[in-house]
Motif scaffolding. Structure first.
Motif, PDB file in Angstrom:
ATOM      1  N   ALA A 126       0.847  -1.195   0.000  1.00 26.82           N
ATOM      2  CA  ALA A 126       0.000   0.000   0.000  1.00 26.82           C
ATOM      3  C   ALA A 126       0.878   1.239   0.000  1.00 26.82           C
ATOM      4  N   PRO A 127       0.334   2.377  -0.460  1.00 28.35           N
ATOM      5  CA  PRO A 127       1.099   3.627  -0.383  1.00 28.35           C
ATOM      6  C   PRO A 127       1.101   4.164   1.041  1.00 28.35           C
ATOM      7  N   ILE A 128       1.992   5.098   1.286  1.00 31.68           N
ATOM      8  CA  ILE A 128       1.994   5.846   2.534  1.00 31.68           C
ATOM      9  C   ILE A 128       1.037   7.021   2.373  1.00 31.68           C
ATOM     10  N   THR A 129       0.132   7.187   3.316  1.00 30.21           N
ATOM     11  CA  THR A 129      -0.844   8.272   3.255  1.00 30.21           C
ATOM     12  C   THR A 129      -0.391   9.429   4.136  1.00 30.21           C
ATOM     13  N   VAL A 130      -0.315  10.618   3.556  1.00 34.14           N
ATOM     14  CA  VAL A 130       0.174  11.790   4.285  1.00 34.14           C
ATOM     15  C   VAL A 130      -0.724  12.990   4.012  1.00 34.14           C
ATOM     16  N   LYS A 131      -0.640  13.985   4.890  1.00 30.35           N
ATOM     17  CA  LYS A 131      -1.322  15.255   4.700  1.00 30.35           C
ATOM     18  C   LYS A 131      -0.323  16.216   4.051  1.00 30.35           C
ATOM     19  N   LEU A 132      -0.358  16.254   2.742  1.00 32.55           N
ATOM     20  CA  LEU A 132       0.668  16.997   2.020  1.00 32.55           C
ATOM     21  C   LEU A 132       0.612  18.494   2.289  1.00 32.55           C
ATOM     22  N   ASP A 133      -0.583  19.044   2.517  1.00 31.73           N
ATOM     23  CA  ASP A 133      -0.671  20.482   2.800  1.00 31.73           C
ATOM     24  C   ASP A 133       0.111  20.826   4.068  1.00 31.73           C
ATOM     25  N   ARG A 134       0.024  19.971   5.067  1.00 36.13           N
ATOM     26  CA  ARG A 134       0.750  20.202   6.310  1.00 36.13           C
ATOM     27  C   ARG A 134       2.255  20.097   6.076  1.00 36.13           C
ATOM     28  N   TRP A 135       2.651  19.142   5.257  1.00 41.27           N
ATOM     29  CA  TRP A 135       4.068  18.990   4.943  1.00 41.27           C
ATOM     30  C   TRP A 135       4.588  20.210   4.194  1.00 41.27           C
ATOM     31  N   ARG A 136       3.875  20.632   3.175  1.00 39.11           N
ATOM     32  CA  ARG A 136       4.359  21.753   2.363  1.00 39.11           C
ATOM     33  C   ARG A 136       4.432  23.036   3.183  1.00 39.11           C
ATOM     34  N   ALA A 137       3.490  23.209   4.086  1.00 37.80           N
ATOM     35  CA  ALA A 137       3.480  24.416   4.908  1.00 37.80           C
ATOM     36  C   ALA A 137       4.649  24.452   5.883  1.00 37.80           C
ATOM     37  N   GLY A 138       5.174  23.285   6.243  1.00 33.87           N
ATOM     38  CA  GLY A 138       6.228  23.233   7.248  1.00 33.87           C
ATOM     39  C   GLY A 138       7.637  23.199   6.707  1.00 33.87           C
ATOM     40  N   LEU A 139       7.794  23.139   5.385  1.00 35.04           N
ATOM     41  CA  LEU A 139       9.125  22.983   4.796  1.00 35.04           C
ATOM     42  C   LEU A 139       9.479  24.154   3.882  1.00 35.04           C
ATOM     43  N   PRO A 140      10.771  24.425   3.701  1.00 30.40           N
ATOM     44  CA  PRO A 140      11.179  25.487   2.772  1.00 30.40           C
ATOM     45  C   PRO A 140      10.730  25.157   1.347  1.00 30.40           C
ATOM     46  N   PRO A 141      10.216  26.143   0.606  1.00 36.18           N
ATOM     47  CA  PRO A 141       9.735  25.868  -0.756  1.00 36.18           C
ATOM     48  C   PRO A 141      10.782  25.236  -1.661  1.00 36.18           C
ATOM     49  N   ASP A 142      12.053  25.615  -1.499  1.00 31.80           N
ATOM     50  CA  ASP A 142      13.084  25.090  -2.389  1.00 31.80           C
ATOM     51  C   ASP A 142      13.333  23.598  -2.173  1.00 31.80           C
ATOM     52  N   ALA A 143      12.905  23.078  -1.020  1.00 30.24           N
ATOM     53  CA  ALA A 143      13.151  21.668  -0.714  1.00 30.24           C
ATOM     54  C   ALA A 143      12.029  20.753  -1.191  1.00 30.24           C
ATOM     55  N   TRP A 144      10.941  21.335  -1.723  1.00 34.25           N
ATOM     56  CA  TRP A 144       9.835  20.490  -2.161  1.00 34.25           C
ATOM     57  C   TRP A 144      10.131  19.952  -3.564  1.00 34.25           C
ATOM     58  N   PRO A 145      10.069  18.620  -3.762  1.00 31.99           N
ATOM     59  CA  PRO A 145      10.414  18.053  -5.074  1.00 31.99           C
ATOM     60  C   PRO A 145       9.377  18.375  -6.146  1.00 31.99           C
ATOM     61  N   ASP A 146       9.865  18.626  -7.340  1.00 29.07           N
ATOM     62  CA  ASP A 146       8.978  18.876  -8.486  1.00 29.07           C
ATOM     63  C   ASP A 146       8.192  17.610  -8.823  1.00 29.07           C
ATOM     64  N   ASN A 147       6.965  17.800  -9.264  1.00 28.37           N
ATOM     65  CA  ASN A 147       6.122  16.708  -9.759  1.00 28.37           C
ATOM     66  C   ASN A 147       5.869  15.623  -8.710  1.00 28.37           C
ATOM     67  N   PHE A 148       5.977  15.991  -7.438  1.00 29.50           N
ATOM     68  CA  PHE A 148       5.670  15.035  -6.378  1.00 29.50           C
ATOM     69  C   PHE A 148       4.154  14.870  -6.313  1.00 29.50           C
ATOM     70  N   PRO A 149       3.649  13.690  -5.967  1.00 33.39           N
ATOM     71  CA  PRO A 149       2.195  13.466  -5.996  1.00 33.39           C
ATOM     72  C   PRO A 149       1.446  14.433  -5.084  1.00 33.39           C
ATOM     73  N   SER A 150       0.292  14.874  -5.556  1.00 32.59           N
ATOM     74  CA  SER A 150      -0.536  15.801  -4.784  1.00 32.59           C
ATOM     75  C   SER A 150      -1.744  15.112  -4.159  1.00 32.59           C
ATOM     76  N   SER A 151      -1.829  13.812  -4.324  1.00 31.80           N
ATOM     77  CA  SER A 151      -2.996  13.073  -3.846  1.00 31.80           C
ATOM     78  C   SER A 151      -2.939  12.737  -2.363  1.00 31.80           C
ATOM     79  N   GLY A 152      -1.749  12.829  -1.771  1.00 35.54           N
ATOM     80  CA  GLY A 152      -1.590  12.392  -0.391  1.00 35.54           C
ATOM     81  C   GLY A 152      -1.238  10.931  -0.266  1.00 35.54           C
TER      82      GLY A 152
END
Length: 212
Positions: free
Chosen positions: A10-36
């Motif tokens: 199974a995939p790992i399920t995460v709250k991506l909005d919470r992750w993105r809000a907590g990390l520097p924008p430059d560290a977020w990978p391009d084309n990473f899944p937005s589904s969680g």
């Protein structure tokens, strides 16, 4: 949509909005899944991009730790602290140097492991063996090659490995314990006709089944 790897349930399920809000924008990978839902192939895609020069070491670390921490609430906070200690990614790049260029041998794996533990070179806060072996796995694994491959060694895996794998039950394993486990997994994979990481996945899923 990424397909699961053999042995991945199974995939790992995460709250991506919470992750993105907590990390520097430059560290977020391009084309990473937005589904969680994050599969191993998603993290491998960032690792491929890193080796090709189109993703940074910080983006690779983020992808791996999003997958590694998953829904754990302190994951974004700890990841931000790890990234903050290496704002230009040079420590990470140095640690990954030996596993990024080509299929790494045991000497290269040992060197990379020791660099991640060395406070004078690449050690980062909140990035112990249970997490940095995840980074080494995604950065250095070569599917279809066989033999000794970098694999994840965390408390779940260590608690389920047989004694012949050569790993102690405690955390903070030495590089030689990790390499002994990699050799054991390679032997198991060859005997079963599967990938070495499928051996690791079987160990993890057996542990999860035992807790249910």
């Amino acid at each position: 949509m990424p397909r699961p790897l053999p042995g991945e349930q199974a995939p790992i399920t995460v709250k991506l909005d919470r992750w993105r809000a907590g990390l520097p924008p430059d560290a977020w990978p391009d084309n990473f899944p937005s589904s969680g839902e994050v599969w191993r192939r998603d993290a491998f895609a960032v690792a491929d991009a890193y080796r090709a020069g189109s993703a940074t070491a910080r983006q690779l670390l983020t992808a791996v730790l999003v997958w590694g921490y998953g829904p754990i609430g302190y994951g974004p906070w700890r990841t931000a602290r790890s990234l903050g200690a290496d704002p230009d990614g040079k420590r990470l790049a140095y640690a990954l140097e030996e596993v990024s260029a080509s299929a790494p041998d045991e000497d290269a794996l040992r060197t990379a492991y020791r660099r991640f533990r060395d406070p004078n070179h690449a050690r980062l806060p909140w990035l112990g063996p249970g997490l940095f072996t995840k980074v080494l796995y995604f950065a250095g694994y070569r599917r279809g090659v066989g033999g000794v491959q970098p694999l994840i060694l965390d408390r779940v895996v260590a608690s389920r490995l047989p004694s012949e794998a050569g790993v102690g039950r405690r955390s903070g394993w030495l590089s030689e314990e990790w390499l002994a486990y990699l050799r054991w997994a390679a032997e198991q994979a060859q005997a079963r006709g599967i990938e070495p990481d499928a051996v690791e996945m079987a160990v993890v899923h057996d542990a999860e089944a035992a807790r249910r």
